[in-house]
Enzyme design. Structure first.
Site, PDB file in Angstrom:
ATOM      1  N   VAL A   1      -0.069 -10.760   0.911  1.00  0.00           N
ATOM      2  CA  VAL A   1       1.288 -11.075   0.461  1.00  0.00           C
ATOM      3  C   VAL A   1       2.292 -10.083   1.068  1.00  0.00           C
ATOM      4  O   VAL A   1       3.448 -10.447   1.351  1.00  0.00           O
ATOM      5  CB  VAL A   1       1.337 -11.122  -1.091  1.00  0.00           C
ATOM      6  CG1 VAL A   1       1.200  -9.768  -1.726  1.00  0.00           C
ATOM      7  CG2 VAL A   1       2.580 -11.830  -1.568  1.00  0.00           C
ATOM      8  N   ASP A   2       1.851  -8.874   1.311  1.00  0.00           N
ATOM      9  CA  ASP A   2       2.702  -7.855   1.954  1.00  0.00           C
ATOM     10  C   ASP A   2       3.146  -8.335   3.341  1.00  0.00           C
ATOM     11  O   ASP A   2       4.347  -8.304   3.678  1.00  0.00           O
ATOM     12  CB  ASP A   2       1.886  -6.555   2.052  1.00  0.00           C
ATOM     13  CG  ASP A   2       2.716  -5.322   2.373  1.00  0.00           C
ATOM     14  OD1 ASP A   2       3.957  -5.437   2.432  1.00  0.00           O
ATOM     15  OD2 ASP A   2       2.109  -4.242   2.557  1.00  0.00           O
TER      16      ASP A   2
ATOM     17  N   ASN B   1       0.868  -1.189   0.000  1.00  0.00           N
ATOM     18  CA  ASN B   1       0.000   0.000   0.000  1.00  0.00           C
ATOM     19  C   ASN B   1       0.895   1.227   0.000  1.00  0.00           C
ATOM     20  O   ASN B   1       2.119   1.115   0.122  1.00  0.00           O
ATOM     21  CB  ASN B   1      -0.955  -0.008   1.192  1.00  0.00           C
ATOM     22  CG  ASN B   1      -0.200  -0.017   2.507  1.00  0.00           C
ATOM     23  OD1 ASN B   1       0.483   0.941   2.845  1.00  0.00           O
ATOM     24  ND2 ASN B   1      -0.288  -1.125   3.239  1.00  0.00           N
TER      25      ASN B   1
ATOM     26  N   GLY C   1      -6.455  -9.342  -3.905  1.00  0.00           N
ATOM     27  CA  GLY C   1      -6.895  -9.783  -2.583  1.00  0.00           C
ATOM     28  C   GLY C   1      -7.746  -8.696  -1.944  1.00  0.00           C
ATOM     29  O   GLY C   1      -8.860  -8.413  -2.395  1.00  0.00           O
ATOM     30  N   VAL C   2      -7.176  -8.052  -0.944  1.00  0.00           N
ATOM     31  CA  VAL C   2      -7.866  -6.984  -0.210  1.00  0.00           C
ATOM     32  C   VAL C   2      -8.382  -5.887  -1.153  1.00  0.00           C
ATOM     33  O   VAL C   2      -9.461  -5.324  -0.927  1.00  0.00           O
ATOM     34  CB  VAL C   2      -6.898  -6.360   0.825  1.00  0.00           C
ATOM     35  CG1 VAL C   2      -7.517  -5.140   1.486  1.00  0.00           C
ATOM     36  CG2 VAL C   2      -6.526  -7.381   1.880  1.00  0.00           C
ATOM     37  N   TYR C   3      -7.639  -5.593  -2.202  1.00  0.00           N
ATOM     38  CA  TYR C   3      -8.011  -4.494  -3.098  1.00  0.00           C
ATOM     39  C   TYR C   3      -9.119  -4.864  -4.096  1.00  0.00           C
ATOM     40  O   TYR C   3      -9.609  -4.008  -4.834  1.00  0.00           O
ATOM     41  CB  TYR C   3      -6.787  -3.936  -3.811  1.00  0.00           C
ATOM     42  CG  TYR C   3      -5.939  -3.009  -2.956  1.00  0.00           C
ATOM     43  CD1 TYR C   3      -6.273  -2.724  -1.628  1.00  0.00           C
ATOM     44  CD2 TYR C   3      -4.791  -2.398  -3.466  1.00  0.00           C
ATOM     45  CE1 TYR C   3      -5.496  -1.883  -0.843  1.00  0.00           C
ATOM     46  CE2 TYR C   3      -4.012  -1.546  -2.691  1.00  0.00           C
ATOM     47  CZ  TYR C   3      -4.365  -1.292  -1.382  1.00  0.00           C
ATOM     48  OH  TYR C   3      -3.601  -0.439  -0.613  1.00  0.00           O
TER      49      TYR C   3
ATOM     50  N   SER D   1      -3.336  -6.546  -6.448  1.00  0.00           N
ATOM     51  CA  SER D   1      -4.695  -5.993  -6.286  1.00  0.00           C
ATOM     52  C   SER D   1      -5.796  -7.040  -6.148  1.00  0.00           C
ATOM     53  O   SER D   1      -6.957  -6.671  -5.946  1.00  0.00           O
ATOM     54  CB  SER D   1      -5.083  -5.043  -7.443  1.00  0.00           C
ATOM     55  OG  SER D   1      -4.477  -3.785  -7.295  1.00  0.00           O
TER      56      SER D   1
HETATM   57  N1  AR6 Z   1       2.404 -15.698  -2.062  1.00  0.00           N
HETATM   58  C1  AR6 Z   1       1.779 -15.444  -3.236  1.00  0.00           C
HETATM   59  N2  AR6 Z   1       0.574 -14.866  -3.328  1.00  0.00           N
HETATM   60  C2  AR6 Z   1      -0.036 -14.524  -2.172  1.00  0.00           C
HETATM   61  C3  AR6 Z   1       0.547 -14.743  -0.903  1.00  0.00           C
HETATM   62  C4  AR6 Z   1       1.831 -15.363  -0.875  1.00  0.00           C
HETATM   63  N3  AR6 Z   1       2.469 -15.597   0.274  1.00  0.00           N
HETATM   64  N4  AR6 Z   1      -0.311 -14.280   0.051  1.00  0.00           N
HETATM   65  C5  AR6 Z   1      -1.387 -13.805  -0.597  1.00  0.00           C
HETATM   66  N5  AR6 Z   1      -1.237 -13.954  -1.941  1.00  0.00           N
HETATM   67  P1  AR6 Z   1      -3.258  -9.006  -1.292  1.00  0.00           P
HETATM   68  P2  AR6 Z   1      -3.805  -6.490  -2.746  1.00  0.00           P
HETATM   69  C6  AR6 Z   1      -2.141 -13.543  -3.027  1.00  0.00           C
HETATM   70  O1  AR6 Z   1      -4.479  -8.806  -0.469  1.00  0.00           O
HETATM   71  O2  AR6 Z   1      -5.139  -6.983  -3.166  1.00  0.00           O
HETATM   72  C7  AR6 Z   1      -2.058  -5.575   2.019  1.00  0.00           C
HETATM   73  O3  AR6 Z   1      -2.548  -5.398   3.317  1.00  0.00           O
HETATM   74  C8  AR6 Z   1      -3.595 -13.389  -2.694  1.00  0.00           C
HETATM   75  O4  AR6 Z   1      -4.269 -14.646  -2.781  1.00  0.00           O
HETATM   76  O5  AR6 Z   1      -2.017  -9.440  -0.600  1.00  0.00           O
HETATM   77  O6  AR6 Z   1      -2.930  -5.816  -3.765  1.00  0.00           O
HETATM   78  C9  AR6 Z   1      -1.252  -4.369   1.542  1.00  0.00           C
HETATM   79  O7  AR6 Z   1      -0.528  -3.757   2.592  1.00  0.00           O
HETATM   80  C10 AR6 Z   1      -4.067 -12.434  -3.782  1.00  0.00           C
HETATM   81  O8  AR6 Z   1      -4.397 -13.169  -4.979  1.00  0.00           O
HETATM   82  O9  AR6 Z   1      -2.877  -7.628  -2.092  1.00  0.00           O
HETATM   83  C11 AR6 Z   1      -2.312  -3.462   0.998  1.00  0.00           C
HETATM   84  O10 AR6 Z   1      -2.901  -2.690   2.013  1.00  0.00           O
HETATM   85  C12 AR6 Z   1      -2.830 -11.598  -4.085  1.00  0.00           C
HETATM   86  O11 AR6 Z   1      -1.747 -12.255  -3.431  1.00  0.00           O
HETATM   87  C13 AR6 Z   1      -3.319  -4.418   0.408  1.00  0.00           C
HETATM   88  O12 AR6 Z   1      -3.173  -5.634   1.145  1.00  0.00           O
HETATM   89  C14 AR6 Z   1      -2.888 -10.164  -3.630  1.00  0.00           C
HETATM   90  O13 AR6 Z   1      -3.631 -10.046  -2.436  1.00  0.00           O
HETATM   91  C15 AR6 Z   1      -3.040  -4.703  -1.043  1.00  0.00           C
HETATM   92  O14 AR6 Z   1      -4.071  -5.497  -1.555  1.00  0.00           O
END
Ligand code: AR6
Length: 178
Positions: A32-33, A23, A124-126, A122
């Site tokens: 993933v972050d 973010n 997941g949470v986004y 984007s």
């Molecule tokens: N390895 C690979 N992919 C993963 C992993 C992992 N260890 N963990 C989750 N994913 P998201 P966003 C996938 O929510 O939507 C954070 O809080 C997951 O299944 O991580 O860009 C940041 O700080 C999904 O398909 O990222 C921001 O505030 C993808 O990674 C916000 O979330 C992305 O999900 C960003 O949201």
């Protein structure tokens, strides 16, 4: 074309750089972050804190990318990019997401890196719909590879079996007609 789809945890990949779906604060979060910060250890957060703020709370605007070291990760570097929050698809989401991929590839090239792995930025949470995001990931990475030698290895990381299939389909559809 040499875009790979790999299923699993991106923090395990020993590539030159893994991309973090961060973010704008670059100070960590969930998804993933959170996984990347946990695996990289506290040195990663300290390095992120040192990156300049463009305005209060913003170290990296949406669609851009910032580089740090990999710290305790097997990857040598981490690129932190900020994907768009999905609203309705009419708020520049596609262009902003495409920028995340393109700017990351450009920075990897500038740094002379050979291998890069992307999570589903984007999606997941986004809230970005994975089918649509996968088309953008496939299109941007394949277009990049047509005209650039580096990075020679591009990995799209699917976190589960459903995402793996969606990525494979998107790559097949984005490829040249047989
Ligand atoms: N390895 C690979 N992919 C993963 C992993 C992992 N260890 N963990 C989750 N994913 P998201 P966003 C996938 O929510 O939507 C954070 O809080 C997951 O299944 O991580 O860009 C940041 O700080 C999904 O398909 O990222 C921001 O505030 C993808 O990674 C916000 O979330 C992305 O999900 C960003 O949201």
């Amino acid at each position: 074309m040499n875009i790979e789809v790999w299923q699993g945890d991106i923090t395990e990949l020993a590539v030159d750089v893994i991309v973090n779906a961060a973010n704008e604060t670059l100070l960590g979060g969930g998804g993933v972050d959170g996984a990347i910060h946990r695996a990289a250890g506290p040195g990663l957060l300290r390095e992120c804190e040192q990156l300049p703020e463009l305005r209060p709370g913003v170290r990296c605007p949406t669609g851009e990318v910032r580089a740090t070291g990999g710290h305790d990760l097997p990857a040598r570097h981490v690129f932190h990019t900020v994907g768009p929050v999905w609203r309705d698809g009419r708020h520049d989401e596609a262009a902003l997401l495409a920028n995340c991929y393109w700017q990351s590839l450009r920075l990897a090239e500038q740094m002379g890196l050979e291998s890069i792995a992307f999570p589903a930025i984007s999606c997941g949470v986004y809230g970005y719909p994975l089918h649509q995001a996968a088309v953008i990931a496939a299109t941007e990475t394949m277009t990049w590879q047509k005209s650039h030698a580096r990075p020679s290895r591009i990995v799209l990381v699917a976190y589960n079996a459903a995402a793996f299939k969606i990525y494979q389909q998107a790559l097949a559809n984005a490829g040249p007609a047989p």
